[in-house]
Design a protein around this motif. Structure first.
Motif, PDB file in Angstrom:
ATOM      1  N   SER A  46      64.086 -13.784 -35.011  1.00 25.53           N
ATOM      2  CA  SER A  46      62.854 -14.442 -34.594  1.00 25.53           C
ATOM      3  C   SER A  46      63.154 -15.705 -33.801  1.00 25.53           C
ATOM      4  N   THR A  47      62.181 -16.149 -33.037  1.00 29.52           N
ATOM      5  CA  THR A  47      62.323 -17.351 -32.218  1.00 29.52           C
ATOM      6  C   THR A  47      61.984 -18.583 -33.048  1.00 29.52           C
ATOM      7  N   PRO A  48      62.797 -19.643 -32.972  1.00 29.32           N
ATOM      8  CA  PRO A  48      62.468 -20.869 -33.719  1.00 29.32           C
ATOM      9  C   PRO A  48      61.089 -21.391 -33.322  1.00 29.32           C
ATOM     10  N   LYS A  49      60.308 -21.796 -34.307  1.00 25.31           N
ATOM     11  CA  LYS A  49      58.964 -22.289 -34.039  1.00 25.31           C
ATOM     12  C   LYS A  49      59.014 -23.764 -33.661  1.00 25.31           C
ATOM     13  N   PRO A  50      58.312 -24.141 -32.570  1.00 25.98           N
ATOM     14  CA  PRO A  50      58.292 -25.551 -32.178  1.00 25.98           C
ATOM     15  C   PRO A  50      57.483 -26.389 -33.149  1.00 25.98           C
ATOM     16  N   THR A  51      57.829 -27.654 -33.217  1.00 23.03           N
ATOM     17  CA  THR A  51      57.063 -28.598 -34.009  1.00 23.03           C
ATOM     18  C   THR A  51      55.734 -28.869 -33.328  1.00 23.03           C
ATOM     19  N   GLN A  52      54.690 -29.050 -34.116  1.00 24.73           N
ATOM     20  CA  GLN A  52      53.389 -29.398 -33.547  1.00 24.73           C
ATOM     21  C   GLN A  52      53.110 -30.881 -33.751  1.00 24.73           C
ATOM     22  N   PRO A  53      52.598 -31.586 -32.772  1.00 23.72           N
ATOM     23  CA  PRO A  53      52.318 -31.124 -31.408  1.00 23.72           C
ATOM     24  C   PRO A  53      53.619 -30.970 -30.630  1.00 23.72           C
ATOM     25  N   LEU A  54      53.696 -29.917 -29.838  1.00 22.22           N
ATOM     26  CA  LEU A  54      54.951 -29.588 -29.170  1.00 22.22           C
ATOM     27  C   LEU A  54      55.206 -30.449 -27.948  1.00 22.22           C
ATOM     28  N   ILE A  55      56.459 -30.475 -27.546  1.00 23.03           N
ATOM     29  CA  ILE A  55      56.885 -31.123 -26.309  1.00 23.03           C
ATOM     30  C   ILE A  55      57.533 -30.058 -25.438  1.00 23.03           C
ATOM     31  N   ARG A  56      57.155 -30.028 -24.179  1.00 21.42           N
ATOM     32  CA  ARG A  56      57.683 -29.015 -23.245  1.00 21.42           C
ATOM     33  C   ARG A  56      58.807 -29.613 -22.407  1.00 21.42           C
ATOM     34  N   ILE A  57      59.979 -28.963 -22.478  1.00 26.69           N
ATOM     35  CA  ILE A  57      61.165 -29.377 -21.734  1.00 26.69           C
ATOM     36  C   ILE A  57      61.373 -28.401 -20.578  1.00 26.69           C
ATOM     37  N   VAL A  58      61.422 -28.905 -19.362  1.00 23.97           N
ATOM     38  CA  VAL A  58      61.673 -28.086 -18.167  1.00 23.97           C
ATOM     39  C   VAL A  58      63.112 -28.357 -17.730  1.00 23.97           C
ATOM     40  N   CYS A  59      63.903 -27.302 -17.590  1.00 23.47           N
ATOM     41  CA  CYS A  59      65.351 -27.447 -17.394  1.00 23.47           C
ATOM     42  C   CYS A  59      65.786 -26.845 -16.060  1.00 23.47           C
ATOM     43  N   ILE A  60      66.487 -27.649 -15.251  1.00 21.92           N
ATOM     44  CA  ILE A  60      67.090 -27.158 -14.022  1.00 21.92           C
ATOM     45  C   ILE A  60      68.514 -27.714 -13.912  1.00 21.92           C
ATOM     46  N   SER A  61      69.305 -27.114 -13.067  1.00 17.97           N
ATOM     47  CA  SER A  61      70.681 -27.553 -12.840  1.00 17.97           C
ATOM     48  C   SER A  61      71.188 -26.886 -11.569  1.00 17.97           C
ATOM     49  N   ASP A  62      72.286 -27.402 -11.024  1.00 22.16           N
ATOM     50  CA  ASP A  62      72.971 -26.745  -9.912  1.00 22.16           C
ATOM     51  C   ASP A  62      72.022 -26.394  -8.770  1.00 22.16           C
ATOM     52  N   THR A  63      71.324 -27.428  -8.299  1.00 18.52           N
ATOM     53  CA  THR A  63      70.459 -27.232  -7.131  1.00 18.52           C
ATOM     54  C   THR A  63      71.230 -27.363  -5.820  1.00 18.52           C
ATOM     55  N   HIS A  64      72.359 -28.066  -5.821  1.00 16.10           N
ATOM     56  CA  HIS A  64      73.265 -28.115  -4.668  1.00 16.10           C
ATOM     57  C   HIS A  64      72.542 -28.426  -3.350  1.00 16.10           C
ATOM     58  N   THR A  65      71.818 -29.524  -3.334  1.00 16.31           N
ATOM     59  CA  THR A  65      71.061 -30.082  -2.202  1.00 16.31           C
ATOM     60  C   THR A  65      69.750 -29.350  -1.918  1.00 16.31           C
ATOM     61  N   HIS A  66      69.523 -28.183  -2.542  1.00 17.83           N
ATOM     62  CA  HIS A  66      68.278 -27.444  -2.329  1.00 17.83           C
ATOM     63  C   HIS A  66      67.179 -28.009  -3.235  1.00 17.83           C
ATOM     64  N   ILE A  67      65.961 -27.689  -2.913  1.00 18.19           N
ATOM     65  CA  ILE A  67      64.807 -28.125  -3.713  1.00 18.19           C
ATOM     66  C   ILE A  67      64.078 -26.884  -4.216  1.00 18.19           C
ATOM     67  N   PRO A  68      64.106 -26.645  -5.539  1.00 23.32           N
ATOM     68  CA  PRO A  68      63.421 -25.470  -6.089  1.00 23.32           C
ATOM     69  C   PRO A  68      61.917 -25.530  -5.838  1.00 23.32           C
ATOM     70  N   GLN A  69      61.322 -24.384  -5.665  1.00 20.71           N
ATOM     71  CA  GLN A  69      59.880 -24.291  -5.492  1.00 20.71           C
ATOM     72  C   GLN A  69      59.210 -24.015  -6.839  1.00 20.71           C
ATOM     73  N   ASP A  70      58.008 -24.505  -6.995  1.00 20.80           N
ATOM     74  CA  ASP A  70      57.181 -24.191  -8.164  1.00 20.80           C
ATOM     75  C   ASP A  70      57.872 -24.553  -9.482  1.00 20.80           C
ATOM     76  N   VAL A  71      58.303 -25.800  -9.606  1.00 28.36           N
ATOM     77  CA  VAL A  71      58.856 -26.272 -10.874  1.00 28.36           C
ATOM     78  C   VAL A  71      57.705 -26.409 -11.867  1.00 28.36           C
ATOM     79  N   PRO A  72      57.769 -25.741 -13.025  1.00 26.61           N
ATOM     80  CA  PRO A  72      56.653 -25.792 -13.983  1.00 26.61           C
ATOM     81  C   PRO A  72      56.394 -27.213 -14.480  1.00 26.61           C
ATOM     82  N   ALA A  73      55.157 -27.464 -14.875  1.00 31.05           N
ATOM     83  CA  ALA A  73      54.800 -28.747 -15.462  1.00 31.05           C
ATOM     84  C   ALA A  73      55.404 -28.850 -16.860  1.00 31.05           C
ATOM     85  N   GLY A  74      55.567 -30.073 -17.328  1.00 27.29           N
ATOM     86  CA  GLY A  74      56.105 -30.287 -18.666  1.00 27.29           C
ATOM     87  C   GLY A  74      56.170 -31.762 -18.978  1.00 27.29           C
TER      88      GLY A  74
END
Length: 346
Positions: A46-74
């Motif tokens: 099973s997936t670990p259950k988040p604590t309430q109220p939850l916090i949303r972590i958005v994770c990126i790496s290795d963009t190498h000078t590029h800019i990702p499109q449509d980064v989710p809110a968090g």
């Protein structure tokens, strides 16, 4: 890759490229079985259950000078290094300015081996023009062997709406304290004078370095055998793995190995111990087929894994765990960003 299609026993010369399946079947058949047995059982838990109220972590790496499109809110955006290619001040600043423009409440960044200017040891490899100026971080938190404590005004998640987050009413808002530790060092993968924050592979650069109360650990290198192209040898660091096991953060975010991009849960139990012990076995003869230690690890992973799976799914028990995220955006060595932006709720 033509050689791979012509020769089933071809071994990938670049360790940052995946080794063909047939080559792995020939080179490390028992470890291949061990790896898939462990990951199959893990995927059924099973997936670990988040604590309430939850916090949303958005994770990126290795963009190498590029800019990702449509980064989710968090709530918190984390960049786990390799913002650039050459690592000049100008390249770094362009990425920082883009990150600072995003709407996330907090933005956390560490360096990668390509972010040359940020390591004083590799800075001289840049030209005078590439070193000109200073990096202005603005509202971005840069962590280099540093701990950061953030107070986040959290939002709630209503399970009845299909997982969509909804803001709490003003009188019901609450705050959560999140402790983040970031460190950029990686096992050597190139010239020490050019690639930043490297240490000789096999050297322990991690023991007792991460604060015990860390909620989110951000590194550039993966822990060994976890989202790091684990076969045949693994590109992550075994000493980092031991440190993550000691601290057991809620989330561990990294990148560096582009082909390892993804997200999974590590359960710190005896099944995981058996998996790591088996993956660490070195067999020079018969590729491990006659090695009893390897076969015993397979048996232990199956036995312990099934017991833990039953305890989880039938009795509702859960071991200590860490959500690990390889947030690399670069798709292999294609030069294009196409990997999914990873989102974790805690």
């Amino acid at each position: 890759m033509l050689a791979a299609s012509l020769n089933p026993f071809y071994r990938q010369s670049d360790p940052f490229e995946p080794t063909p399946f047939l080559a792995l079947l020939f080179q490390a058949p028992v470890k291949l079985l061990l790896y898939h047995a462990y990951n199959l059982i893990t995927s059924l838990r099973s997936t670990p259950k988040p604590t309430q109220p939850l916090i949303r972590i958005v994770c990126i790496s290795d963009t190498h000078t590029h800019i990702p499109q449509d980064v989710p809110a968090g709530d918190i955006l984390i960049h786990a290094g390799d913002m650039t290619n050459a690592g000049s001040v100008a390249e770094i600043q362009t990425q920082i300015d883009w990150l600072a423009s995003l709407p996330h409440k907090e933005i956390v960044v560490i360096s990668g081996n390509h972010d040359t200017y940020l390591d004083p040891r590799t800075r001289p490899s840049l030209s005078e023009d590439e070193r000109k100026g200073n990096v202005e971080w603005g509202r971005v938190h840069y962590l280099q062997h540093r701990r950061l404590s953030l107070t986040i005004e959290a939002s709630s998640q209503d399970s009845s709406d299909g997982g969509e987050r909804r803001p709490l009413l003003a009188d019901n808002r609450s705050q959560r304290r999140i402790r983040i530790y970031g460190a950029p060092q990686i096992p050597a993968c190139g010239p020490m004078s050019v690639h930043a924050f490297q240490y000789p592979r096999g050297q322990d650069a991690w023991s007792e370095t991460v604060p015990e109360d860390t909620d989110i650990l951000v590194t550039h290198t993966p822990p060994k055998w976890h989202l790091d192209l684990p076969l045949p040898d693994g590109m992550g660091c075994e000493h980092l793995l031991a440190e993550v096991r000691r601290v057991k953060p809620t989330v561990h975010v990294f990148g560096h190995v582009h082909w390892g991009a993804g997200k999974t849960v590590v359960w710190w139990d005896k099944g995981h111990d058996a998996f790591c012990q088996g993956m660490a076995v070195r067999s020079k003869w018969t590729h491990g087929v006659l090695n009893p230690r390897l076969w015993w690890s397979v048996v232990r992973v199956l036995y312990r894994g099934i017991l833990e799976l039953l305890w989880d799914r039938v009795w509702g028990g859960q071991s200590f765990n860490t959500i690990i995220v390889n947030a690399a955006q670069m798709h292999g060595n294609t030069g294009k960003l196409s990997n999914t932006v990873q989102v974790v709720d805690i």
